[in-house]
Design a protein around this motif. Structure first.
Motif, PDB file in Angstrom:
ATOM      1  N   ARG A  88      -6.021  -1.668   3.515  1.00  0.00           N
ATOM      2  CA  ARG A  88      -6.549  -2.974   3.090  1.00  0.00           C
ATOM      3  C   ARG A  88      -6.215  -3.254   1.638  1.00  0.00           C
ATOM      4  NH1 ARG A  88     -12.255  -4.134   5.782  1.00  0.00           N
ATOM      5  NH2 ARG A  88     -11.653  -3.735   7.933  1.00  0.00           N
ATOM      6  N   ILE A  89      -6.346  -2.218   0.798  1.00  0.00           N
ATOM      7  CA  ILE A  89      -6.014  -2.388  -0.620  1.00  0.00           C
ATOM      8  C   ILE A  89      -4.559  -2.847  -0.741  1.00  0.00           C
ATOM      9  CG2 ILE A  89      -5.608  -1.157  -2.794  1.00  0.00           C
ATOM     10  CD1 ILE A  89      -8.039   0.592  -2.143  1.00  0.00           C
ATOM     11  N   THR A  90      -3.684  -2.139  -0.019  1.00  0.00           N
ATOM     12  CA  THR A  90      -2.267  -2.458  -0.120  1.00  0.00           C
ATOM     13  C   THR A  90      -1.972  -3.874   0.375  1.00  0.00           C
ATOM     14  OG1 THR A  90      -1.686  -0.139   0.141  1.00  0.00           O
ATOM     15  CG2 THR A  90       0.059  -1.739   0.540  1.00  0.00           C
ATOM     16  N   SER A  91      -2.566  -4.258   1.503  1.00  0.00           N
ATOM     17  CA  SER A  91      -2.184  -5.572   2.015  1.00  0.00           C
ATOM     18  C   SER A  91      -2.791  -6.687   1.164  1.00  0.00           C
ATOM     19  CB  SER A  91      -2.507  -5.715   3.509  1.00  0.00           C
ATOM     20  OG  SER A  91      -3.876  -5.919   3.674  1.00  0.00           O
ATOM     21  N   ALA A  92      -3.987  -6.482   0.629  1.00  0.00           N
ATOM     22  CA  ALA A  92      -4.559  -7.517  -0.249  1.00  0.00           C
ATOM     23  C   ALA A  92      -3.743  -7.663  -1.532  1.00  0.00           C
ATOM     24  CB  ALA A  92      -6.013  -7.175  -0.580  1.00  0.00           C
ATOM     25  N   ALA A  93      -3.359  -6.499  -2.111  1.00  0.00           N
ATOM     26  CA  ALA A  93      -2.603  -6.557  -3.363  1.00  0.00           C
ATOM     27  C   ALA A  93      -1.205  -7.145  -3.122  1.00  0.00           C
ATOM     28  CB  ALA A  93      -2.505  -5.176  -3.992  1.00  0.00           C
ATOM     29  N   THR A  94      -0.634  -6.882  -1.942  1.00  0.00           N
ATOM     30  CA  THR A  94       0.675  -7.453  -1.612  1.00  0.00           C
ATOM     31  C   THR A  94       0.577  -8.974  -1.512  1.00  0.00           C
ATOM     32  OG1 THR A  94       1.208  -5.463  -0.373  1.00  0.00           O
ATOM     33  CG2 THR A  94       2.586  -7.385   0.041  1.00  0.00           C
TER      34      THR A  94
END
Ligand code: ADP
Ligand code: MG
Length: 336
Positions: A152-158
């Protein structure tokens, strides 16, 4: 109205007004207009407008060729910009009303600078979030919950990184974008763009079909920016299509143009939205699009880039059936 009253009235208002004949020679001007001229300048009556304001040649040309009211942005001097509103005056010629818009221009500039700085400052923390999330993943093993949260962190930051890039593009457009022109092979560019998007499409069982002649003429264009246009159109096609559909891209040449169309079997767009799609921040609001994230900037950026190449972009769509976005680019760029 009594002539003396008309004159007193014109001189009492703060808005500069100049009366000219059809050729743009000054017939008279009010006090506010006189105050725009350098204090030591000679009597303006009888002089052509471009003798009073050297930067007004284009305005003068337009006056001579026109019979109808028009507006045009003009430079008052090196630092001040005005909007000149030119209206016909029966039997005489023209009335030129001058609105000094420099304060608004300054505010707009300041706003754009701020937007540019703030968004630019977001880039490095976002890059840090993404790379540290990768490091945590690599330092595993993680339990399934940790794995999920990290995802989730990765997709939100992306997502946020994409938004930041779009905002920076808007700043670039509004600062009067500069293209880096090179020889571009549109077919190659489409292929390499599709490769990048392929995994995202495959995850939703969406296929790409490319119909193009074996070779296409090269064009002079900004390779990266044009790649961005294609990516925006294809990403939209993926985003607004259901699973198990096909996106068809076609390339063809017409007399002086090369064209690329992106056709999808997606949600489609109701007719009343078509005119607004290319405006900044415009998104179609419906129960179908509510779940789909976006900024409403992609098509605005795409159109701006295409038009900067002297090209155009069109859309045809039928709700429930699909959409086709087509870009047309000149085979030889005139304004390079
Ligand atoms: N291929 C498409 N099919 C259906 N609707 C689309 C398509 N492309 C764009 N749209 C609509 O146009 C709007 C503007 O698109 P865009 O500027 O790319 O913004 P975003 O994708 O960030 O919402 C979208 O919100 C969507 O409603
Ligand atoms: Mg988009």
């Amino acid at each position: 109205m009594e002539p003396a009253l008309s004159e007193a009235l014109l001189n009492s208002i703060l808005l500069p007004i100049i009366a000219t004949d059809k050729q743009g020679r000054t017939l008279g001007l009010n006090d506010a207009a006189r105050r725009l001229l350098p204090p030591d300048s000679a009597e303006p009556v009888g002089k052509r407008l471009d003798k009073l304001f050297p930067e007004w040649k284009a305005l003068l040309t337009e006056m001579r060729g026109s019979h109808e009211a028009f507006r045009r942005e003009v430079q008052l001097d090196s630092s001040r910009v005005a909007e000149a509103s030119v209206t016909p005056v029966r039997d005489y010629g023209w009335a030129v009303t001058i609105y000094d818009i420099s304060p608004f221009k300054d505010i707009e500039q300041a706003k754009n600078n701020l937007l540019g700085e703030v968004t630019h400052d977001l880039k490095s923390p976002l890059a840090a979030i993404l790379s540290f999330a990768d490091l945590v993943r690599a330092s595993g093993p993680l339990n399934p919950k940790q794995e999920q949260f990290l995802g989730r962190i990765t997709s939100a930051a992306t997502r946020m990184t994409e938004q930041v890039h779009q905002l920076l593009d808007v700043v670039w457009i509004e600062a009067g974008m500069k293209l880096t022109l090179v020889e571009v092979n549109l077919l190659q560019l489409v292929k390499s763009t599709l490769e990048i998007i392929e995994p995202r499409a495959a995850a939703r069982h969406i296929r790409f079909v490319l119909e193009a002649p074996a070779t296409v003429p090269t064009i002079t264009a900004d390779n990266n920016r044009l790649g961005q246009v294609i990516a925006n159109l294809v990403n939209n096609a993926v985003k607004y299509s259901p699973e198990n559909t096909t996106i068809t891209l076609k390339i063809w040449t017409e007399q002086n143009e090369i064209a690329l169309s992106v056709h999808d079997q997606g949600l489609g767009i109701a007719a009343e939205h078509l005119d607004n799609l290319f405006q900044r921040f415009y998104r179609v609001k419906s129960h179908q699009t509510r779940q789909i994230e976006g900024t409403g900037l992609g098509l605005y950026i795409a159109r701006s880039i295409v038009e900067q190449h002297d090209g155009r972009i069109t859309v045809e769509s039928e709700p429930g059936v699909g959409s086709t976005f087509t870009i047309y680019l000149p085979l030889s760029l005139q304004t390079a």
